[in-house]
Design a protein around this motif. Structure first.
Motif, PDB file in Angstrom:
ATOM      1  N   ARG A 296       0.647  -1.189  -0.245  1.00 60.92           N
ATOM      2  CA  ARG A 296       0.116  -0.054  -0.317  1.00 60.92           C
ATOM      3  C   ARG A 296       1.001   0.674   0.088  1.00 60.92           C
ATOM      4  O   ARG A 296       0.764   2.296  -0.462  1.00 60.92           O
ATOM      5  N   LEU A 297       1.984   1.189   0.484  1.00 58.11           N
ATOM      6  CA  LEU A 297       2.633   2.075   0.744  1.00 58.11           C
ATOM      7  C   LEU A 297       3.472   2.666  -1.044  1.00 58.11           C
ATOM      8  O   LEU A 297       3.658   3.548  -1.508  1.00 58.11           O
ATOM      9  N   GLU A 298       3.675   1.506  -0.951  1.00 52.60           N
ATOM     10  CA  GLU A 298       4.637   1.904  -2.448  1.00 52.60           C
ATOM     11  C   GLU A 298       2.552   2.056  -2.920  1.00 52.60           C
ATOM     12  O   GLU A 298       3.329   3.172  -4.103  1.00 52.60           O
ATOM     13  N   GLN A 299       2.405   1.357  -3.427  1.00 48.79           N
ATOM     14  CA  GLN A 299       1.382   2.497  -4.157  1.00 48.79           C
ATOM     15  C   GLN A 299      -0.004   3.257  -4.055  1.00 48.79           C
ATOM     16  O   GLN A 299      -0.496   3.981  -4.704  1.00 48.79           O
ATOM     17  N   GLY A 300       0.859   4.435  -3.398  1.00 44.43           N
ATOM     18  CA  GLY A 300      -0.409   5.431  -2.644  1.00 44.43           C
ATOM     19  C   GLY A 300      -0.859   5.538  -2.026  1.00 44.43           C
ATOM     20  O   GLY A 300      -1.918   6.119  -1.607  1.00 44.43           O
ATOM     21  N   ARG A 301      -1.488   4.094  -1.504  1.00 42.67           N
ATOM     22  CA  ARG A 301      -3.180   3.590  -0.743  1.00 42.67           C
ATOM     23  C   ARG A 301      -3.102   3.859   0.921  1.00 42.67           C
ATOM     24  O   ARG A 301      -3.187   3.753   1.678  1.00 42.67           O
ATOM     25  N   GLN A 302      -1.599   4.264   0.677  1.00 47.85           N
ATOM     26  CA  GLN A 302      -1.322   3.999   2.948  1.00 47.85           C
ATOM     27  C   GLN A 302      -0.596   5.067   2.783  1.00 47.85           C
ATOM     28  O   GLN A 302       0.426   6.318   2.603  1.00 47.85           O
ATOM     29  N   ARG A 303      -1.537   6.497   3.586  1.00 50.07           N
ATOM     30  CA  ARG A 303      -1.276   7.924   3.243  1.00 50.07           C
ATOM     31  C   ARG A 303       0.085   8.817   4.097  1.00 50.07           C
ATOM     32  O   ARG A 303       1.100   8.699   3.876  1.00 50.07           O
ATOM     33  N   VAL A 304       0.404   8.056   5.819  1.00 47.22           N
ATOM     34  CA  VAL A 304       1.030   8.816   6.779  1.00 47.22           C
ATOM     35  C   VAL A 304       2.195   7.554   7.083  1.00 47.22           C
ATOM     36  O   VAL A 304       1.022   7.472   8.028  1.00 47.22           O
ATOM     37  N   PRO A 305       2.708   6.991   7.203  1.00 49.86           N
ATOM     38  CA  PRO A 305       3.101   5.801   7.771  1.00 49.86           C
ATOM     39  C   PRO A 305       4.101   6.251   9.198  1.00 49.86           C
ATOM     40  O   PRO A 305       4.555   7.867   8.995  1.00 49.86           O
ATOM     41  N   THR A 306       4.129   5.712  10.614  1.00 49.67           N
ATOM     42  CA  THR A 306       4.692   6.455  11.699  1.00 49.67           C
ATOM     43  C   THR A 306       5.877   6.837  11.235  1.00 49.67           C
ATOM     44  O   THR A 306       6.778   5.901  10.258  1.00 49.67           O
ATOM     45  N   GLY A 307       7.124   7.248  12.197  1.00 52.32           N
ATOM     46  CA  GLY A 307       8.378   7.187  12.395  1.00 52.32           C
ATOM     47  C   GLY A 307       8.944   6.128  12.482  1.00 52.32           C
ATOM     48  O   GLY A 307       9.540   5.545  12.037  1.00 52.32           O
ATOM     49  N   PRO A 308       8.522   5.159  13.450  1.00 47.59           N
ATOM     50  CA  PRO A 308       9.060   3.894  13.330  1.00 47.59           C
ATOM     51  C   PRO A 308       8.562   2.935  12.391  1.00 47.59           C
ATOM     52  O   PRO A 308      10.010   2.287  12.090  1.00 47.59           O
ATOM     53  N   VAL A 309       7.954   3.011  10.954  1.00 48.48           N
ATOM     54  CA  VAL A 309       8.167   2.485  10.149  1.00 48.48           C
ATOM     55  C   VAL A 309       8.753   2.274   9.736  1.00 48.48           C
ATOM     56  O   VAL A 309       9.585   2.301   8.291  1.00 48.48           O
ATOM     57  N   LEU A 310       8.734   4.195   9.031  1.00 51.86           N
ATOM     58  CA  LEU A 310       9.684   4.717   7.916  1.00 51.86           C
ATOM     59  C   LEU A 310      11.453   4.541   9.035  1.00 51.86           C
ATOM     60  O   LEU A 310      12.261   4.274   7.567  1.00 51.86           O
ATOM     61  N   ASP A 311      11.608   4.233  10.088  1.00 54.55           N
ATOM     62  CA  ASP A 311      13.085   3.836  10.289  1.00 54.55           C
ATOM     63  C   ASP A 311      13.644   1.999   9.847  1.00 54.55           C
ATOM     64  O   ASP A 311      14.599   2.592   9.792  1.00 54.55           O
ATOM     65  N   GLY A 312      11.978   1.971   9.949  1.00 54.48           N
ATOM     66  CA  GLY A 312      12.386   0.660  10.014  1.00 54.48           C
ATOM     67  C   GLY A 312      12.756  -0.151   7.797  1.00 54.48           C
ATOM     68  O   GLY A 312      13.556  -0.539   7.297  1.00 54.48           O
ATOM     69  N   LEU A 313      12.262   1.098   7.414  1.00 56.53           N
ATOM     70  CA  LEU A 313      12.376   1.473   5.773  1.00 56.53           C
ATOM     71  C   LEU A 313      13.712   1.444   5.615  1.00 56.53           C
ATOM     72  O   LEU A 313      14.039   0.765   4.023  1.00 56.53           O
TER      73      LEU A 313
END
Length: 261
Positions: free
Chosen positions: A51-68
């Motif tokens: 969903r993140l790649e496809q633009g269907r998940q709007r605002v990921p959290t800070g920990p998710v971004l750090d994990g990515l």
């Protein structure tokens, strides 16, 4: 659903070689990491990552971004760029102002740098001022048409510079450094129309620029190598370093060399 800047960045950086990420396999039809592999390394579900790649998940959290960032092995500037992309929910900044005049103090500093070529660039790497050695080395860029008074044009499009293919190499050379700097600036000003026009022109004029732009590397210009071919006044390979100036988005480039080794 239209492509989002975050999705485009994630797809581009997923092309990280699996052997670098510790997931090398013997039978892979395409290079890079699979979505599922990124999700596992980031500690999120494969569906959420898709969903993140496809633009269907709007605002990921800070920990998710750090994990990515960990999963994609991003350097510190690219981590910051990822966070800026993900949280671009505020109204976009307007067009960047036209480059401000180079202050008298900076011009005086250029005048003291008599032993090395040095020049000042604006937010889109437009050339704003050169000392005499840089003016001779770059073949009097300030006397050229406006669209040619740009360091990116000089590196990627100038027929004279085409004799220096090293500058277009992926790492350690000025082309990749400038593209990463432009990409970082673009993240802060997605609605900057002159910047978008410059990117579009460079993509049309230079396949090398288009390939580097598609990698989505981002970070401020720092240091690297610049190859200057003959018939420049002092051809060869220069080491350069970049200093941020107090004026918004102005940088001072200083060159040392050429390396005769």
């Amino acid at each position: 659903m239209p492509e989002t800047p975050l999705g485009a960045f994630l797809r581009a950086r997923r092309r990280l070689a699996p052997v670098q990420a510790g997931t090398a396999g013997t039978r892979r039809r395409t290079p890079g990491l699979r979505r599922e592999e990124v999700a596992v390394r980031a500690g999120i579900s494969a569906d959420y990552y898709a969903r993140l790649e496809q633009g269907r998940q709007r605002v990921p959290t800070g920990p998710v971004l750090d994990g990515l960032a960990e999963a994609l092995m991003l350097a510190a500037p690219e981590r910051a760029y990822l966070h800026r992309l993900a949280h671009r929910q505020r109204p976009p900044a307007p067009d960047a102002p036209e480059p401000a005049a180079v202050p008298a103090a900076t011009l005086a500093l250029l005048g003291t740098l008599t032993e090395v070529p040095a020049f000042v660039t604006g937010p889109r790497f437009d050339l704003l001022a050169c000392n005499p050695r840089a003016d001779a080395l770059l073949a009097t860029p300030m006397a050229r048409p406006v669209h040619e008074r740009n360091l990116l044009w000089q590196v990627f499009c100038c027929p004279y510079a085409a004799a220096a293919p090293d500058n277009l190499a992926p790492d350690g050379w000025i082309g990749a450094d400038l593209v990463a700097g432009l990409r970082a600036h673009h993240a802060d000003r997605p609605a900057d129309r002159p910047l978008a026009a410059l990117v579009g022109q460079l993509e049309r004029w230079s396949p090398a620029f288009a390939a580097l732009w598609a990698q989505h590397r981002a970070g401020p210009p720092r240091r690297g190598r610049l190859s200057v071919p003959a018939p420049a006044e002092d051809p060869g390979t220069f080491e350069y370093t970049v200093l941020s100036l107090p004026e918004a988005d102005q940088h001072l480039f200083m060159l040392v060399g050429p390396d005769r080794s």
